[in-house]
Every structure is written in C-alpha cells, then in structure tokens.
Design a protein around this motif. Structure first.
Motif, PDB file in Angstrom:
ATOM      1  N   ASN A 411      14.847 -18.281  14.386  1.00 29.30           N
ATOM      2  CA  ASN A 411      15.758 -19.053  14.835  1.00 29.30           C
ATOM      3  C   ASN A 411      17.228 -18.750  14.710  1.00 29.30           C
ATOM      4  N   GLY A 412      17.391 -17.453  14.909  1.00 33.48           N
ATOM      5  CA  GLY A 412      18.577 -16.929  14.731  1.00 33.48           C
ATOM      6  C   GLY A 412      19.168 -16.751  16.212  1.00 33.48           C
ATOM      7  N   SER A 413      20.436 -15.870  16.377  1.00 33.19           N
ATOM      8  CA  SER A 413      21.073 -15.647  17.769  1.00 33.19           C
ATOM      9  C   SER A 413      20.165 -15.009  18.568  1.00 33.19           C
ATOM     10  N   PRO A 414      20.277 -15.232  20.021  1.00 32.55           N
ATOM     11  CA  PRO A 414      19.336 -14.554  20.836  1.00 32.55           C
ATOM     12  C   PRO A 414      20.009 -13.108  20.868  1.00 32.55           C
ATOM     13  N   ALA A 415      21.305 -13.046  20.589  1.00 31.80           N
ATOM     14  CA  ALA A 415      22.014 -11.378  20.643  1.00 31.80           C
ATOM     15  C   ALA A 415      21.268 -10.737  19.445  1.00 31.80           C
ATOM     16  N   SER A 416      20.961 -11.286  18.440  1.00 30.59           N
ATOM     17  CA  SER A 416      20.407 -10.527  17.260  1.00 30.59           C
ATOM     18  C   SER A 416      18.910  -9.935  17.496  1.00 30.59           C
ATOM     19  N   VAL A 417      18.283 -10.524  18.738  1.00 24.76           N
ATOM     20  CA  VAL A 417      16.622 -10.000  18.783  1.00 24.76           C
ATOM     21  C   VAL A 417      16.652  -9.228  20.186  1.00 24.76           C
ATOM     22  N   ILE A 418      17.545  -9.300  21.073  1.00 24.66           N
ATOM     23  CA  ILE A 418      17.424  -8.570  22.237  1.00 24.66           C
ATOM     24  C   ILE A 418      18.743  -8.013  22.588  1.00 24.66           C
ATOM     25  N   HIS A 419      18.509  -6.591  23.017  1.00 25.74           N
ATOM     26  CA  HIS A 419      19.866  -5.841  23.302  1.00 25.74           C
ATOM     27  C   HIS A 419      19.644  -5.201  24.590  1.00 25.74           C
ATOM     28  N   VAL A 420      20.934  -5.204  25.301  1.00 24.88           N
ATOM     29  CA  VAL A 420      20.869  -4.259  26.693  1.00 24.88           C
ATOM     30  C   VAL A 420      21.169  -2.723  26.353  1.00 24.88           C
ATOM     31  N   THR A 421      20.222  -2.094  27.035  1.00 27.38           N
ATOM     32  CA  THR A 421      20.412  -0.518  26.734  1.00 27.38           C
ATOM     33  C   THR A 421      21.486  -0.073  27.525  1.00 27.38           C
ATOM     34  N   ARG A 422      21.685   1.283  27.391  1.00 28.71           N
ATOM     35  CA  ARG A 422      22.883   2.020  28.242  1.00 28.71           C
ATOM     36  C   ARG A 422      22.159   2.282  29.580  1.00 28.71           C
ATOM     37  N   ARG A 423      23.213   2.196  30.527  1.00 30.40           N
ATOM     38  CA  ARG A 423      22.534   2.715  32.050  1.00 30.40           C
ATOM     39  C   ARG A 423      21.964   3.912  31.932  1.00 30.40           C
ATOM     40  N   ARG A 424      20.839   4.135  32.704  1.00 25.32           N
ATOM     41  CA  ARG A 424      20.112   5.290  32.801  1.00 25.32           C
ATOM     42  C   ARG A 424      21.145   6.403  33.789  1.00 25.32           C
ATOM     43  N   ALA A 425      22.043   6.028  34.363  1.00 21.95           N
ATOM     44  CA  ALA A 425      23.055   7.115  34.907  1.00 21.95           C
ATOM     45  C   ALA A 425      23.826   7.481  33.868  1.00 21.95           C
TER      46      ALA A 425
END
Length: 656
Positions: A411-425
């Motif tokens: 029941n926390g913030s979505p930002a605390s469970v899923i993060h976006v990785t750095r670009r492969r480039a």
C-alpha cells in the motif's frame, strides 16, 4: 452501515426507453421530467435530461425516447446499442404487451441485427450487454379482476433473461412510482448487480469475494483473522464517515450470528461474516452500500483497481525498462514466507492460489507466465522462481505487476516498488550496466532447439517426445554469480514472426542480448540462423538499437555439420562476437551458456556485430578523430610558437 452517494467515474447515464406502441413510453418520460401528467404528449419526445440533484447519486440522466414503428427500427436499434440501461415498457391494461416483451423485445435486445460495414451481404448479431428495467405503465387502468402477483409473473421471466435488473409498475396519470422507475435505471448502471451477485445461485460472485477478502485483510490490522470492534468501527468511519455506536456493533454481530454462525467468533467478525453482511445488503436492495465500500478501496465497475491508482514512473525511451525495487523484493519475500505455510521453501499450488486470492485471479495461471519459471519435482514454486515470475511480469507488463503488488497487500507509493532503468544506449557508452534483469531474445529456425534451450533453463529434463510449443514463450530464472544475482529472461521468437517484429524499428530496443540458435548437424539450420543474425544486426544498425549477439550450436550430441563449424567460427570472427557456444540439452551439456549470456549482457559495448555499415562508420569516426587530433596538435604547436616568439621579443626589447 449507511451508503454514500455515487463515487465512481461516470458523469452521466443514458437511458433508452423502448417497448410496444401505446404502452406509455412518452407519457412516462414527460411525467418524470415535469412532475405532472400530460395526456397529449408527442409520439416521440426529444432527448430529455434529468438534473443531477434529482436522485441520491447526483448523476444526471439523459432519457432517449424511441418509436415502435418498423420504419424507425434502424434508428431505434442504434439508440439501444448506445444505451447504458434500457427501460422496456408494457401496459398493465394490455396483457399482450407483456407477452411481447419475452417473444420479441428482450430477444431483439439480445440479437440486434447489423450489417457488416465492409461486406454488406454479411449479417452478424451483436449482444447488447446492458441492464434492463421492465416497467408496467398505466397501473391505474388495470382491470381489478385481473389482479395478479407481480412476483409470480416476473420470476420466470427474470430467470430466463438475466439482464433484467428490476421490475416495477407505475402510473403517470396517478403519479405513482414514476421517479422510482428512473432511480432504478440509474442504480442499475451506477451500482450494477451482475459483477457482485449471481442471481441464479443467490450468492456473491467469486471476483466480488476476492475483492472483499482483500478489503477484509487490509482492515484486519492485527492479522488475527477477525475484525474486532475497533477495526469494524474504523472500517465504518473510513467507508461512510460515521462511527458505529456500541449497540449497533452488537446488533450487526447478532444478525450475522443468527444467519451465519461461523461469521462471528470470540474476536469479532470473520471473513465469512463480512461476506454475509454484503450478501444481506444486496438481498435487501442496498447494493450501493457494497459498491461504496468497493470504490472506497479503489475498485472500478469491473472489480479491478482503478487506472488512476496504477500510475507508473515515466519511461521516456524505448531502450529503458522497468524493474522491481529492493523494497518491493523484500515485501514479496515477506508475502512468500507468510503463504509458505509448511515452511518448505516453496509454494504449493494451493498456497500460490491463496496468495493471489485477494486479486481478481492468479495472473500466473495463463501465458506468458504459466510454466515460465522453474518448479520443484512436485510442481511447487521456490522463492527464486517466485521472484523471477514477478521480475518477468514487471518487465513485460509493469502496470499488471503494480496492480498485483497492491492486490497482495502493498500500500505504498508506486515509485517505491518499480523504477525505470538507465537507457541501454547509455550503458554501452559507459561500458557497464546497472540492470538486474536482462531481457534475452532467442532467435533461430524451426527445430533448431530454441524450446529445448528454454526448458533446460528452467530445469526441465530433455524429452524427445515432448510437444514443441508454438508461438512466443518466456522462461525466467535467477543466475547466481559473484557480485550479485541477476535475473535472466529468455524470450523465444518464432521464426515466422521475425519479419513482423523487425518491421517495428523499436523492437530491439528492449533486448539486452540476442541469441541465435542452430542445430549443429543441419546445414539449413545454420544458414537460416546466420541469415537471422544478419537481419537483426542490420536492423540494430539502422534503428540505432544494436544489441550484443551470441551464437548457440544446439544438438551437439548429433555431430556437427562440418561446414557449419568452420563458417560459424569465421562469421563470429568477422562480426567481432564470441565463437558459438556448443550445447546438448539431451546430454545436459550446457557449457555454462546461461552464464555466458549474462556475461555478454553485463558488457553491453562488446559482442555487437561489426556490420559493414558499422565498420565504415567507425573508420570514418577514426579519420575524423585523427584529423581533429592533427588540428589540435597543430594548434597547440602554433600557440606554443607564438608564446615563445613573444617571450623572445620581450627579452630583446628589454636588453635594448
């Protein structure tokens, strides 16, 4: 417990009124709009809007009148297809109009005949999936000698046509139950009964029980399996903004205990009692009470979490992906331990089903998650496989992953469970990656051994008689290594779908490693695998999403096709990638192929095929860099020379 007004997302309800000629459709609409009876209304009224404050839910209604004539059938059917709810009328003083409801109108609603817009001769049937309200008009004109029990007449009709939500009789001239007709129509849309209650079995729908179980679990703060008085009162305040008095709590538990003894224990209200309360609300036509609870806890009309609760961090580029955070992984480990009732380090099928019993369904019971992770010999799911399935779901459907995290208790913030990785480039430029989940595309011709490679990855023994799956599939597992574990996802790309995939210029953006499998003993298999490698390398160069590549020579136990060995080594050398990894799934000789795939992914700047275009570009950049270097050196010499001359001139002037 008292219900609140409507808290869903609808801003209006479209009511279409239809039925036999002369049954009082237009008069009924005029009566509710003007609060008066007009015996001389037009045959068909224009759209009529009822103000939002006319009904408890404070949602405006638009009422559409329709003609019963055959010449207006097409227009009427179009309106019916746009309806949120349909009011079907019959005349209480004309029994034949009631018969016509079952012999024509209700069947017409189920099977509206439409023409295909492309091929006019093709006809199809479109089911109108909207609630229906049956309304008997002209109640004041019914023959007193023909009085009948409405329940006896309507029960068989409602049993046959489950879309009927309510039956009601009214009189526009006597102003009897006219507003109630449209209140029921509005209620059928804003608080639909079908998602919650099976009228045939007179029980809650399975998905409704799962939603209520999640709500119960969230309210059971001390996790003792029952809602005590304090928890029950807190629930009441949260949902209805009003506390329960002590005598009301006693009354609630008494009612439940009388009808459902197992619904109450020494602590308080059990899940069975909680479900029974909502069954009671629905049976007493207080369905809006249950909907108020469900909407308070984030559910939409389909008993899924609302979209506005599933806001993911933004992903700006196609070569970024999404992963679970360490906080989410620790939460999932806790969920795993709670549901591993026998503490054997693996979830049995029933334990996994119980874990997802607060979600609409077990998301891993179907493709692409079913059979995608390693299980024990008895079919149980170990912790690493459990976390691997979550990693896979987050990679390919992050919104579903977030939704299911919430369903199982986060029941926390979505930002605390899923993060976006750095670009492969960026990873390639920095010559390292921060990813913990690697996405590997597995290419190859038919019968090359792709499926066997995936099966081997998730610990399934080789079987010559095993049916080869068709279509795209996934396999996911954890690779244990020094420096931290990595999750590897293998995505099998069917040969006949490669062309379609590569037509999407961003297809390779999501790929960390491309693996090309060929059967060692087959000349055709090697040549086709080589063609696929060239196609992918070319697409990577053109799209700017070049990916590291690795060749895998499968079925090594069958002996190698001589030319394939020599050619594959030569091709590897020419393209600047590693020599083929030779494996035999039959002999379980894997030559550390999965570790090598991860190693290639961890060094994203290496193993990218050196296509001719890429080589030419590198040569061009080298020439440019050399030219810039020469210019820089020349400029530096000129600067030094100028400085020396100025120093010399200064000394000569001083001595003079």
């Amino acid at each position: 417990m008292s219900a609140l007004m409507y808290t869903g997302k609808r801003t209006g309800v479209r009511v279409v009124v239809s039925g036999e000629r002369g049954t009082g459709k237009s008069t009924l609409i005029a009566a509710v709009a003007t609060d008066a009876f007009d015996p001389a209304v037009p045959p068909v009224l224009p759209p009529t809007r009822l103000a939002a404050d006319m009904f408890p839910d404070h949602v405006p209604l638009t009422i559409i009148d329709t003609s019963s004539s055959l010449e207006n059938c097409s227009k009427r059917n179009e309106e019916l297809k746009r309806a949120d709810v349909v009011v079907l009328t019959y005349a209480c003083d004309q029994p034949m109009t009631l018969t016509r409801l079952t012999t024509y109108w209700l069947l017409e609603l189920r099977h509206l005949e439409v023409c295909n817009s492309i091929i006019q001769v093709v006809r199809c049937y479109e089911i109108v999936r909207v609630p229906v309200i049956l309304v008997g008009c002209k109640l004041d004109l019914r023959n007193p000698q023909e009085q009948m029990s409405m329940e006896q007449v309507m029960a068989p009709i409602m049993h046959r046509f489950r879309e009927i939500q309510t039956c009601i009789e009214c009189s526009a001239s006597a102003q009897v139950q006219v507003p109630e007709v449209f209140h029921y129509a509005s209620k059928a849309v804003l608080h639909p009964i079908t998602p919650l209650f099976d009228q045939e079995t007179q029980s809650l729908q399975p998905r409704c029980i799962r939603a209520l179980k999640r709500i119960f679990t969230l309210c059971d703060c001390d996790m003792d399996g029952a809602l005590n008085d304090e928890e029950l009162n807190k629930f009441q305040v949260e949902c209805f903004n009003a506390p329960l008095q002590p005598e009301e709590i006693v009354g609630v538990k008494r009612v439940v205990h009388e009808r459902k003894p197992e619904g109450v224990n020494d602590i308080g209200l059990t899940p069975e009692g909680f479900y029974y309360l909502h069954t009671l609300f629905i049976e007493r036509e207080r369905i809006e009470t249950t909907w108020s609870v469900l909407r308070k806890f984030g559910y939409d009309d389909g008993l899924k979490l609302r979209e506005d609760l599933l806001v993911l961090p933004s992903k700006r580029f196609p070569d970024q992906s999404m992963e679970l955070t360490s906080e989410a992984i620790e939460h999932l480990k806790g969920i795993f331990r709670i549901n591993d009732r026998d503490n054997d380090g693996a979830l049995q099928p029933h334990e996994l089903d119980n874990l997802f019993s607060t979600a609409p369904q077990n998301p891993w019971s179907e493709a692409p998650y079913e059979d995608a992770a390693e299980t024990t010999a008895s079919g149980n799911l170990p912790l690493n496989a459990f976390l691997s399935e979550w990693a896979l779901m987050t990679l390919i459907d992050p919104k579903q992953s977030l939704a299911n995290l919430i369903y199982v208790g986060f029941n926390g913030s979505p930002a605390s469970v899923i993060h976006v990785t750095r670009r492969r480039a960026v990873d390639r430029k920095k010559q390292k990656t921060e990813r913990n989940v690697f996405n590997c595309f597995v290419f190859g011709p038919k019968n090359a051994g792709k499926s066997a490679l995936l099966n081997s990855f998730i610990g399934r023994p080789f079987s010559k008689s095993e049916t080869i799956p068709t279509g795209e599939r996934y396999a996911v597992n954890v690779i244990n290594q020094i420096g931290g574990n990595k999750t590897l996802v293998l995505r099998e790309i069917p040969e006949d779908e490669v062309k379609t995939h590569l037509s999407d210029k961003t297809f390779l953006a999501a790929c960390d490693v491309a693996v090309f499998v060929h059967a060692s003993s087959s000349e055709h298999s090697w040549k086709r695998s080589r063609e696929l490698l060239v196609e992918v390398a070319k697409q990577g160069e053109e799209s700017g999403f070049g990916v590291p590549c690795l060749l895998v020579a499968a079925k090594d136990d069958l002996g190698a096709y001589p030319m394939a060995v020599r050619d594959s080594v030569a091709i590897s050398h020419e393209l600047g990638i590693e020599a083929p990894v030779r494996v035999s799934m039959k002999l379980s000789t894997m030559n550390d192929v999965f570790y090598k795939i991860v190693n290639v992914a961890e060094h994203p700047h290496l193993s990218i095929p050196e296509t001719e275009a890429r080589r030419n570009r590198k040569k061009y950049l080298q020439v440019v860099n050399q030219s810039l270097l020469c210019v820089s050196v020349g400029a530096a010499i000129a600067v030094v020379g100028l400085a020396a001359y100025r120093a010399y001139a200064a000394r000569r002037n001083a001595s003079g």
